[in-house]
Design an enzyme around this catalytic site. Structure first.
Site, PDB file in Angstrom:
ATOM      1  N   THR A   1       0.935  -1.258  -0.106  1.00  0.00           N
ATOM      2  CA  THR A   1       0.025   0.046  -0.123  1.00  0.00           C
ATOM      3  C   THR A   1       0.833   1.331   0.087  1.00  0.00           C
ATOM      4  OG1 THR A   1      -1.845  -1.079   1.329  1.00  0.00           O
ATOM      5  CG2 THR A   1      -1.775   1.208   1.448  1.00  0.00           C
TER       6      THR A   1
ATOM      7  N   TYR B   1       5.886 -11.684   5.308  1.00  0.00           N
ATOM      8  CA  TYR B   1       4.921 -11.333   4.732  1.00  0.00           C
ATOM      9  C   TYR B   1       4.228 -12.175   3.554  1.00  0.00           C
ATOM     10  CZ  TYR B   1       2.959  -6.915   2.180  1.00  0.00           C
ATOM     11  OH  TYR B   1       2.165  -6.184   1.487  1.00  0.00           O
TER      12      TYR B   1
ATOM     13  N   LYS C   1       2.527 -11.080   8.657  1.00  0.00           N
ATOM     14  CA  LYS C   1       1.640 -10.419   7.822  1.00  0.00           C
ATOM     15  C   LYS C   1       1.165 -11.305   7.031  1.00  0.00           C
ATOM     16  CE  LYS C   1       0.044  -6.745   5.327  1.00  0.00           C
ATOM     17  NZ  LYS C   1       0.081  -6.238   4.267  1.00  0.00           N
TER      18      LYS C   1
ATOM     19  N   VAL D   1      -3.302  -5.157   9.558  1.00  0.00           N
ATOM     20  CA  VAL D   1      -2.692  -4.223   8.672  1.00  0.00           C
ATOM     21  C   VAL D   1      -3.792  -3.739   7.573  1.00  0.00           C
ATOM     22  CG1 VAL D   1      -0.649  -3.594   7.362  1.00  0.00           C
ATOM     23  CG2 VAL D   1      -0.355  -5.509   9.075  1.00  0.00           C
TER      24      VAL D   1
END
Lengths: 308, 308, 308, 308
Positions: free
Chosen positions: D49, D137, D165, D210
Site C-alpha cells: 500500500t 509477509y 503479516k 494491517v
C-alpha cells in the site's frame, strides 16, 4: 430478519461405497439418519465431498433416492448437479428433481472456456428448466470461474438464484456478498463451505454452512450454530477451535491428492465411528490407509467421537 | 521408421447445429465428406472444437454415428470421451466404440482433484475398458493437469496408450516427448494441436496434427503435411505462414470468450464457405455475428476459400 | 531481408561465483572469452540464467564491467535490468549503459499489479531513459504478465522497443509475433529463449536465440544457426536433437527448485568442462551435488564436451 | 495471555507523492501524525500500500526517516524490505534498521523460482543479518509463494520469525496458523491484512491487523479493535460492516489495475480528507480521477470522514 427456508448446518453427505465400488445403500441410510438425528438443518447430496464427479448417472440416482427416502421431509435436501455445461447440467437437475430433492446446486461450466455473460446464461437456463430453487456453487478451484458478487446478487434479485454455496476461499468476497445481498433485500441464502472459520462467517452474516467435517461431528456444528444464534461468540469460538483441531484429519495424508486426503479423511473418520462400513473411495482414488488412517482414527477417538 | 496407423492431418471436426440447438445431421454429413475428400488422414470427433462439453449423450451419439457412417472406413475416426472422471469416461468410451470409432481420446479427470498416480490409474482403467486404442488428450487449460513426458511414454511402452494429442502449449515438453518416445521405440503416435506451428512440430518429429483450422482449410494442411514429408521445409513454412494468417480469424471477436471466439470463428468461416448451414453454437454460447463475423468472412474470402 | 544488428546465438551468460558468494571474475573472464571464441553473435548478461535476481547492485556492476571489457566490442552485449518497477529498472538500465553495454533488456513490472496500459508506460519510460536499444523480456512465469503481440509490435513500430526476448513458452504467440512484426516492416529483432525448439523457431522466422544451454555447448548452437541459415533443415533438426538430448541435464535434480535444477545444471556442466571454477550458486540456492551432479557431468562427458 | 509487543491496528501507511513524483515529505508527516493521534498501535511503512515496489532506494530512505522521526517512539514502526531475493532484501533490511525502525517485514523471494527449503534459508539469512525482529509477509498474489503453516511456526519457535503479516486471502490457513502458533506457545504475532473480515479474524485469534483502509478511517479500526478486546462482538460486527461499506471505494475504478484501483482509492480518499496534498501515484500508475474519484470522495463524505 426472517430465517430463510434453507439455512443452518447442511453437511455435504459422503457417498459410502462397497469394496467393489457400488453405492453402499445401507451405510448411506445409516449416515443419513444419523445426521438428521444430530439436528442438521438440511443435507447437501452429490457435492464434491459426496464424490459426485466419480459417480455414474445410475449411482447418482441411487444416492438421491436413498437420501430423499430416509430424510422423509424432516429437513430440506439439496442436490449437486455437477456436469460439464448447461444441457448436461439440466439433465442432472431434472433427474434430481424427479428423485424428490428440494433444491439443486449448480457450478459454473466445467471444461468449457466461457465468459461471465455465458456463465450467467447457463445459470438462467438451469433455473428455467426446474421447478425447485437453484443455488450457485462457487468453487473456482474445481471449475476455474469465480462468481462475482454483482452477478450473484442480480440473479438473486431476479429470482433466478435462491442462494449461494461459497467454496471459493475468498472471505473478503463473501463479506461483500453478504453486504450486497442485504442491501438488495436478502434474496439469497448464503452458505459458506469453510468449515474452520464458521464462527467468523456466522458473525459476519452467513445464513448457513456446508461443512464436510459435519459428516464426522454434526452435533458439534449444530452446537456452534446455536451458540452463534444466541450471540455467545466466545463460546462459539471455543466450539469452532475444537472443530478446527478435529479438521486436522485432512492434513494427515501428506503427499496424497486433494480428494484422497480431504474426502478420504472424512471417510476414514466416519468409518472409525461406525457410521459407514468402509472408507473405500471411488476409483481411481485409493482409500487412505496405514499410518495416515491410524492418525485420523486417533484424532477422532481423542475428540471423543468414537463410542467405546 | 514406419508410419503409425494414426498420423497426418486429423481435424477436430465441428459439430454443426440447427437454430434450435439440435445436431444438424445434413451439415455434419456434408462437412465430413468434404474433409475426407480434401485428403485428411483421419477425423477427431467430439473434441473441444466439436463443442463436446456442450452436447448431451444423445447428441454425442448422433454425431458419432453420422461421422462413422459418412467416413465409411476411408480414414480412421477418433472420438473424444470428455466427462468428469473414470467411470463416466468409460461410459463415454464404450458408447463411442459401439458407434464404430477406431480410437478414443481421453483427458485427465476434470473437476476432481487428483494426483498423477490417480491420473495414471484413470488412463489404465479407460484403456482396459475398451478394445480400441486409447489416446491421451493433454489439455491443461481445460482440465488443469499437465501430463508428464515420463508418464506418457511409460504408458505407451506398456501398451496402455497408443498416442497423445498435445494441446498443452508446451512445445519444449512436446520436443522432450518426441525424443523420449523415439528412445522407447516409438510406441506412441504424437499429435500436436498447435495449428500455427505445424511446420516446426513436423520438423521436430510430430506424427500428426489436429488443427481446428483444418475445418476451414483442410487442403492447406494436407499440402503442408506433404511438403514436410518431402523435406521441402521452406515451402512448408510458406504454407504454414499462409495458414497462420488465416488463423487470425480466431482473434476477431475481441472480448468474447475463448470458446465463442475460437470455435465460433471456425463455424462462421465454415458457414461462409457453405460447408455448414449455420454458425450457431451450443447454448449458452452465442454465435459470432456483426462486424466480427464480417471480418472473419472477409479473411476467408481473401484467402480464396469461398467459391464465387 | 537484412540481418538486424542483434541476431543469432546470444547465450545468457552464467555468473560464476566463488565459494563465499563473490563474483568469480577470473571464471567470468574465461567463460566470456570461450563463448566469443565459439562464435556466438552476442552475449546476454544478467539474465535469469545469470542469477540476476540474486545479485546486489555492486555485484551486477562487476559482472557488467567484466563482460564488456573481455568482449571488447567483438559482439554486442545486452544486459538484463531486472528490478521491481519503472524507477528502479531505469536505475539498473543507466548503470548498465554506464558499464558499456549495447542494449538493455527489461521485463514487465514485478511484484506490482499493473494493467497493460501501465506496462506500456513502463517500457516507454525505460526506453526514454537510456540511449541504447531496449528489448522487452517476455517471461510470465517470473513476472506474471504475458506481453501481447499487438503491444510489442506497436512499441517496435514507434521505436520504443528494438526487440523481444521471448521466454513465455507460448510458441503460437511467437509465430503471431513474427508475422505481425514482418507485416509492420520488421522493426523488432525477435529472440526465442526455448533452447530445444530452436530449429522450429528459426524455420518460422526467429532472428535469434538466447539459449541457457549455450553456456555448455555454444559451438553446437552456432552450428545449428548456420545450418538453418543455409536452409539445411534436416541437418538442423539433427543438431537440435543432439542439443535437446544434452538439455536433459536440467531434469537430473528431481525435487530441487526451478532455479537450482536449471541454472544449477548449467553451472555443474560448465564446471565439468573447466569453463568455471565452481558450480556454487547464489544464496539461498545450494549448488547441485551428489548423484544429480554426477549424472549431469556424465551427460556432458558422453556428449564429448569435456576434454580428456 | 500477554499482548505481544507488536499488536493491534497497524496501518500500511501510504507514501504521498508530489506532482513530479517525489516523496511529499510534508504530507507524509501530516498523515503519520494523524494516524498516531487516531490511536493506531503501530505503523507499517513501505508495504504494498506504500507503493514500495515503485520507490527507489533513495525515496525509501526518505520515507523511513520521515515516519520514524514523526512517530518518535510513540508506537512501533515496521518496515517492508521488498526486493528480489536474499542479498538484496538484506540490504533493504539493513537500511531500514539504520533508519530506526523497530521491525522488518520480508516476503518470500520474488522473480526467482525457489522451493520451500530455499525460502526458509532466505528468511534465516535475513533474520541473521539484522538485530530487529523479522516478520514474514505472506502475499502469494505478488510473489507466487504461499508460506506454509508448519514453516512459519517452526521459524517462530526457533526465534527466526517474530510474526507474520498474512495477505494471502487464505483464512482457513490463517485459522490453522493461529492454532498451531498457540500450540507452540505463541512465538509469532499474527497480523491479518484482510480489512473487511477483521471482526472474524479477531474472533478467531488474530493479534493485529494491517488495514490499507486504516489510512482512511484509522479511528474506525481502533474502535473495532477495542470492541473485539471487550468481547462486544455484535458491536464489532456493526463497526466492521460500516468499514466494509467504506471499503467499496476500492471497487469504483472498474477496468483499472489492482494497484491503481486499490492504493489509488486510498490516496483519493486521503486526499479528499485533506490528509495528503495529492492523490498522485508512482509512475507508471496514473492516479484515479474523473467519475471514479468523485464516487470515492462521495463515499468518504457520506461516511462522515470529511470535515466540512
Amino acid at each position: 430478519m426472517t430465517t430463510p427456508a434453507f439455512h443452518g448446518i447442511v453437511p455435504p453427505i459422503l457417498t459410502p461405497l462397497t469394496e467393489d465400488g457400488a453405492v453402499d445403500i445401507a451405510s448411506l441410510e445409516r449416515l443419513t439418519g444419523h445426521l438428521v438425528e444430530a439436528g442438521v438443518h438440511g443435507l447437501f447430496v452429490l457435492g464434491s465431498t459426496g464424490e459426485v464427479a466419480y459417480l455414474t448417472d445410475e449411482q447418482r440416482g441411487q444416492v438421491l433416492r436413498t437420501v430423499v427416502r430416509v430424510v422423509a421431509g424432516r429437513v430440506p435436501v439439496m442436490a449437486g448437479t455437477i456436469d460439464l455445461t448447461q444441457a448436461r447440467v439440466i439433465e442432472q437437475a431434472r433427474a434430481a428433481v424427479t428423485a424428490g430433492v428440494d433444491a439443486v446446486v449448480a457450478t459454473a461450466p466445467v471444461y468449457a472456456i466461457n465468459d461471465l455473460a455465458e456463465v450467467e446464461a447457463h445459470f438462467r437456463a438451469v433455473a428455467a428448466a426446474v421447478e425447485v430453487p437453484l443455488f450457485a456453487y462457487d468453487i473456482p478451484v474445481r471449475v476455474r470461474t469465480k462468481l462475482p458478487v454483482e452477478l450473484l446478487v442480480r440473479l438473486g434479485a431476479e429470482g433466478v438464484l435462491a442462494g449461494v454455496k461459497d467454496s471459493s476461499g475468498d472471505d473478503v468476497g463473501f463479506r461483500r456478498l453478504v453486504a450486497a445481498n442485504a442491501a438488495a433485500g436478502s434474496p439469497l441464502a448464503l452458505f459458506t463451505g469453510h468449515e474452520v472459520v464458521v464462527d467468523g462467517m456466522l458473525l459476519l452474516g452467513a445464513d448457513g454452512v456446508v461443512p464436510g467435517l459435519g459428516n464426522v461431528d454434526a452435533a458439534g456444528y449444530v452446537r456452534l450454530w446455536e451458540l452463534a444464534r444466541a450471540g455467545q461468540w466466545a463460546q462459539a469460538r471455543a466450539e469452532q477451535d475444537r472443530l478446527a483441531a478435529l479438521f486436522e484429519i485432512v492434513f494427515q495424508a501428506a503427499g496424497r491428492s486433494g480428494d484422497a486426503a480431504g474426502v478420504g479423511s472424512f471417510k476414514v473418520a466416519a468409518h472409525a465411528q461406525g457410521l459407514i462400513d468402509s472408507p473405500v473411495m471411488a476409483a481411481p482414488v485409493r482409500a487412505l490407509d496405514g499410518e495416515a488412517a491410524e492418525r485420523i482414527a486417533g484424532i477422532v477417538r481423542e475428540a471423543g467421537l468414537v463410542r467405546a
